[in-house]
Design a protein around this motif. Sequence first.
Motif, mmCIF file in Angstrom:
data_model
loop_
_atom_site.group_PDB
_atom_site.id
_atom_site.type_symbol
_atom_site.label_atom_id
_atom_site.label_comp_id
_atom_site.label_asym_id
_atom_site.label_seq_id
_atom_site.Cartn_x
_atom_site.Cartn_y
_atom_site.Cartn_z
ATOM 1 N N ALA A 89 0.829 -1.207 0.000
ATOM 2 C CA ALA A 89 0.000 0.000 0.000
ATOM 3 C C ALA A 89 0.865 1.259 0.000
ATOM 4 N N SER A 90 0.385 2.297 -0.682
ATOM 5 C CA SER A 90 1.093 3.578 -0.683
ATOM 6 C C SER A 90 0.465 4.555 0.303
ATOM 7 N N SER A 91 -0.743 4.256 0.729
ATOM 8 C CA SER A 91 -1.482 5.145 1.626
ATOM 9 C C SER A 91 -1.435 4.646 3.069
ATOM 10 N N ALA A 92 -1.086 5.563 3.978
ATOM 11 C CA ALA A 92 -1.087 5.220 5.408
ATOM 12 C C ALA A 92 -2.500 4.910 5.877
ATOM 13 N N GLN A 93 -3.486 5.517 5.251
ATOM 14 C CA GLN A 93 -4.884 5.280 5.626
ATOM 15 C C GLN A 93 -5.315 3.863 5.252
ATOM 16 N N VAL A 94 -4.814 3.393 4.101
ATOM 17 C CA VAL A 94 -5.130 2.027 3.686
ATOM 18 C C VAL A 94 -4.465 1.038 4.639
ATOM 19 N N GLU A 95 -3.229 1.304 5.008
ATOM 20 C CA GLU A 95 -2.535 0.419 5.945
ATOM 21 C C GLU A 95 -3.237 0.401 7.302
ATOM 22 N N ALA A 96 -3.706 1.568 7.736
ATOM 23 C CA ALA A 96 -4.411 1.650 9.026
ATOM 24 C C ALA A 96 -5.720 0.870 8.971
ATOM 25 N N LEU A 97 -6.422 0.968 7.847
ATOM 26 C CA LEU A 97 -7.676 0.234 7.690
ATOM 27 C C LEU A 97 -7.414 -1.272 7.702
#
Length: 220
Positions: A89-97
Amino acid sequence: MRSTRTLTRRVAVSAASAVAALVLAACGGDGDSSGSDSGSTAAAGSASASASAGAAAGAHNAQDVSFAQGMIPHHRQALEMARLATGRASSAQVEALAARVEKAQEPEIRTMSGWLTSWGEDVPTSSGSMAESMPGMDHSGSGMPGMMAASDMAALKKASGKDFDAMFLTMMVDHHKGAVDMATAEKKKGAYAPATSLADDIVAAQTAEITDMNKLLGNG
């Protein structure tokens, strides 16, 4: 002589009185014992009724079994997808989800596996892929809505960066919608209180995550 007879009479009367008192006491004791036995019987009956009520409250039905046996592999695939986010993932939000999905669904799998074991029902295997754990089943068109096909999972594994983010979110939205459908059916038809409670939690949590993922996709 008269004195001796009088004394003898008094002793006899006293003895008779003592015997009568003992008889009355015995009768009274029998009455108390009967009352005690009656009370014990009533208490036993009450305990039995309570046990029966408890057993009824813990009863499960075929829907509960189906829910657990279906949701376990469904959750396992969600975990498989979530773990792919690390390093892709490139997005921290995706990783957090993805981390939220993993944190919530791992304990739920353990809980549902425990139910099935206690009910004497089969627990879906955890080794290998979804196709291996439930052979012969086309997951994209199975009784478990939202399951990804093997080709979808293969494509997600190959993706990275923004492509991974978009694919992951799109797939997970569909996956969550399927879980919500399954949980809604459990809420309507299930009998086991812990299972219907878990179903309620799944509906609430995954509906909120669907909203979050649609926002990240620009759909909300």
